[in-house]
Scaffold this motif. Structure first.
Motif, PDB file in Angstrom:
ATOM      1  N   PRO A 129       0.816  -1.220   0.000  1.00  0.00           N
ATOM      2  CA  PRO A 129       0.000   0.000   0.000  1.00  0.00           C
ATOM      3  C   PRO A 129       0.850   1.270   0.000  1.00  0.00           C
ATOM      4  N   THR A 130       0.259   2.346  -0.473  1.00  0.00           N
ATOM      5  CA  THR A 130       0.927   3.651  -0.420  1.00  0.00           C
ATOM      6  C   THR A 130       1.415   3.990   0.983  1.00  0.00           C
ATOM      7  N   PRO A 131       0.587   3.842   2.030  1.00  0.00           N
ATOM      8  CA  PRO A 131       1.088   4.183   3.362  1.00  0.00           C
ATOM      9  C   PRO A 131       2.232   3.295   3.822  1.00  0.00           C
ATOM     10  N   ALA A 132       2.325   2.077   3.289  1.00  0.00           N
ATOM     11  CA  ALA A 132       3.459   1.217   3.627  1.00  0.00           C
ATOM     12  C   ALA A 132       4.745   1.778   3.039  1.00  0.00           C
ATOM     13  N   VAL A 133       4.677   2.260   1.791  1.00  0.00           N
ATOM     14  CA  VAL A 133       5.851   2.865   1.168  1.00  0.00           C
ATOM     15  C   VAL A 133       6.262   4.128   1.925  1.00  0.00           C
ATOM     16  N   ALA A 134       5.279   4.934   2.329  1.00  0.00           N
ATOM     17  CA  ALA A 134       5.581   6.130   3.112  1.00  0.00           C
ATOM     18  C   ALA A 134       6.230   5.748   4.444  1.00  0.00           C
ATOM     19  N   TYR A 135       5.668   4.742   5.126  1.00  0.00           N
ATOM     20  CA  TYR A 135       6.220   4.303   6.411  1.00  0.00           C
ATOM     21  C   TYR A 135       7.644   3.790   6.253  1.00  0.00           C
ATOM     22  N   ASP A 140       6.591  -7.629   6.327  1.00  0.00           N
ATOM     23  CA  ASP A 140       6.504  -7.945   7.759  1.00  0.00           C
ATOM     24  C   ASP A 140       6.788  -6.732   8.629  1.00  0.00           C
ATOM     25  N   ARG A 141       7.684  -5.884   8.184  1.00  0.00           N
ATOM     26  CA  ARG A 141       8.007  -4.709   8.997  1.00  0.00           C
ATOM     27  C   ARG A 141       6.808  -3.766   9.081  1.00  0.00           C
ATOM     28  N   TYR A 142       6.100  -3.616   7.977  1.00  0.00           N
ATOM     29  CA  TYR A 142       4.923  -2.749   7.973  1.00  0.00           C
ATOM     30  C   TYR A 142       3.794  -3.352   8.809  1.00  0.00           C
ATOM     31  N   VAL A 143       3.540  -4.642   8.661  1.00  0.00           N
ATOM     32  CA  VAL A 143       2.484  -5.290   9.448  1.00  0.00           C
ATOM     33  C   VAL A 143       2.807  -5.193  10.936  1.00  0.00           C
ATOM     34  N   ALA A 144       4.059  -5.417  11.301  1.00  0.00           N
ATOM     35  CA  ALA A 144       4.453  -5.309  12.709  1.00  0.00           C
ATOM     36  C   ALA A 144       4.216  -3.899  13.240  1.00  0.00           C
ATOM     37  N   HIS A 145       4.472  -2.910  12.408  1.00  0.00           N
ATOM     38  CA  HIS A 145       4.206  -1.523  12.805  1.00  0.00           C
ATOM     39  C   HIS A 145       2.720  -1.318  13.076  1.00  0.00           C
ATOM     40  N   LEU A 146       1.868  -1.820  12.202  1.00  0.00           N
ATOM     41  CA  LEU A 146       0.423  -1.664  12.382  1.00  0.00           C
ATOM     42  C   LEU A 146      -0.050  -2.306  13.678  1.00  0.00           C
ATOM     43  N   ILE A 147       0.400  -3.516  13.919  1.00  0.00           N
ATOM     44  CA  ILE A 147      -0.015  -4.227  15.136  1.00  0.00           C
ATOM     45  C   ILE A 147       0.510  -3.509  16.375  1.00  0.00           C
ATOM     46  N   GLY A 148       1.709  -2.962  16.263  1.00  0.00           N
ATOM     47  CA  GLY A 148       2.340  -2.334  17.415  1.00  0.00           C
ATOM     48  C   GLY A 148       1.665  -1.075  17.909  1.00  0.00           C
ATOM     49  N   VAL A 149       0.900  -0.402  17.048  1.00  0.00           N
ATOM     50  CA  VAL A 149       0.276   0.849  17.474  1.00  0.00           C
ATOM     51  C   VAL A 149      -1.166   0.663  17.939  1.00  0.00           C
TER      52      VAL A 149
END
Length: 452
Positions: free
Chosen positions: A82-88, A163-172
């Motif tokens: 996703p676009t927000p994943a690229v931004a993150y 995985d790094r992006y998914v982990a970020h989502l879960i972490g917040v």
């Protein structure tokens, strides 16, 4: 040359308007402009490049990557995200440039190029203007300065981005989603794998539709612009809620257990109350746009929350948030920005936070969204007109003034040109839906005759 950049990057029909040559040239120009602006500060620059699943994204990605590497930029390809994943990831990896290839909710033949600056933030208008100028100078004969030998950029794949992006989502997330059943409509787009994985890891029971992208079916009768399939699936599966994304998953719309739509204004209302309760809604303020439903403004005022309204476009919402330090903002269309955790609208994050509120309170989505009453709002898109004359046509100005007199204090009219498509949007809000439809229809006819 007309301005290439719209409100959300450069878009057009892939291989017609948006060619490989244009994508390559813009990428080289972006590298040169950011170097001139001191972004690279003497170090070897790095870029993160991602795309949605459109077939044209394959050759456009190749062009962008080639352009960046030829300008001396090392490239990390993160693939379909996703676009927000690229931004993150641009921010998390300390990259100097982020590039997303997507036309968001547009139909498959279109595609787009969107640039992010260091930190994962959208480029300022002046940088976009400078990129266009440099690109045009090269197109008309001025040669690039080209590195050679070890100076050229290197290209590698960054598979860990998922995985790094998914982990970020879960972490917040403030709490898990155990006990919730969620239907996800992924629009056959960029979040087809990310969003189901994130919801499942957070504890939800997940049913997916629109999650089989083939490069040609993105946004085709599904996703946030076509909610009928999601409504039916939520009712069929007895789910607690449904979440719909667009092609690049920077949007989120929802459906309650009865199959009723929950739009971006309602989502913002639910999240605003949740964040205030948690002490996270800075200055007790939420940022919306001039398209925000009047019912949203009334509800926020009743709850003691201030609403700041900007021009339409998530970039303007973000500008206001950053300038004043606000934590939450978004659009009725489902672009929701939670600035503590994202630098742009993030549909997956928004859906997760909305689901987390259901799980934390034990209340239904219909109950939570009932904090505001949507006043009837009619939106008519008028295509194939000279949208640049919206603010200068005397005939149109007279028609708008007459409509405003008719509606009085219980309604409003808004005409605006699309930032990404050749059309004018006519919005009419009124206490009575039939009156809103009638006024919108008359204004749309005037737009056609005056600007056609």
């Amino acid at each position: 040359m007309g301005r290439l950049f719209g409100t959300d990057g450069v878009r057009g029909v892939a291989n017609a308007d948006l060619t490989a040559e244009l994508a390559l040239g813009l990428s080289v120009a972006a590298a040169h402009v950011l170097a001139e602006a001191g972004t690279f500060e003497g170090h070897r620059p790095t870029a993160v490049v991602g795309r949605d699943p459109r077939a044209s994204g394959e050759f456009l990605e190749a062009a962008v990557v080639a352009g960046l590497a030829s300008a001396g930029v090392d490239v990390l390809r993160v693939g379909v995200l996703p676009t927000p994943a690229v931004a993150y990831l641009t921010g998390a990896l300390g990259a100097d440039i982020g590039v997303m290839l997507s036309a968001s909710h547009n139909a498959m033949p279109d595609n787009g190029v969107k640039f992010f600056a260091r930190g994962g933030h959208k480029l300022a208008d002046e940088l976009e203007d400078r990129i266009e100028t440099v690109y045009e100078q090269h197109r008309t004969g001025e040669p690039w300065a080209r590195p050679t030998g070890a100076g050229v950029g290197r290209i590698s794949d960054y598979a860990e981005g998922f995985d790094r992006y998914v982990a970020h989502l879960i972490g917040v997330l403030p709490n898990r989603l155990d006990g919730l059943k969620v239907v996800l409509d992924e629009a056959h787009g960029a979040a087809a794998h990310v969003s189901p994985e994130a919801f499942a890891r957070a504890g939800a029971e997940v049913v997916t539709i629109g999650a089989e992208p083939d490069g040609l079916n993105i946004n085709d009768g599904c996703g946030s612009t076509h909610l009928s399939l999601l409504r039916a699936a939520v009712v069929e599966h007895g789910a607690d809620l449904g979440i719909a994304h667009d092609g690049d998953a920077d949007r989120c719309l929802a459906v309650d257990a009865a199959g009723e739509e929950i739009d971006g204004d309602q989502i913002l209302a639910v999240l605003a109350l949740a964040m205030r309760e948690a002490g996270q809604l800075r200055k007790d303020t939420v940022v919306g746009t001039v398209m925000s439903n009047l019912g949203f403004k009334i509800a926020m005022e009743r709850e003691g929350i201030h609403l700041v309204q900007t021009a339409v476009g998530d970039r303007y919402v973000l500008e206001s948030m950053k300038a004043e330090g606000y934590a939450l903002g978004g659009e009725q269309s489902g672009h929701v920005i939670v600035l503590d955790h994202a630098t742009t609208g993030d549909g997956t994050l928004t859906g997760l936070m909305l689901a987390a509120r259901l799980a934390a309170t034990g209340r239904s989505l219909a109950d939570l969204a009932g904090v505001m009453e949507r006043l009837p709002q009619v939106l008519v898109n008028v295509p194939d007109v000279d949208k640049s004359r919206v603010g200068t046509s005397p005939e149109l100005a007279a028609a708008v003034a007459e409509a405003e007199r008719e509606l009085g204090a219980t309604g409003r009219v808004l005409l605006r040109q699309s930032g990404t498509e050749p059309l004018v949007r006519v919005m009419v809000e009124a206490a009575d839906i039939e009156q809103a439809r009638a006024v919108a229809g008359r204004l749309a006819d005037v737009v056609k005759s005056a600007l056609g």
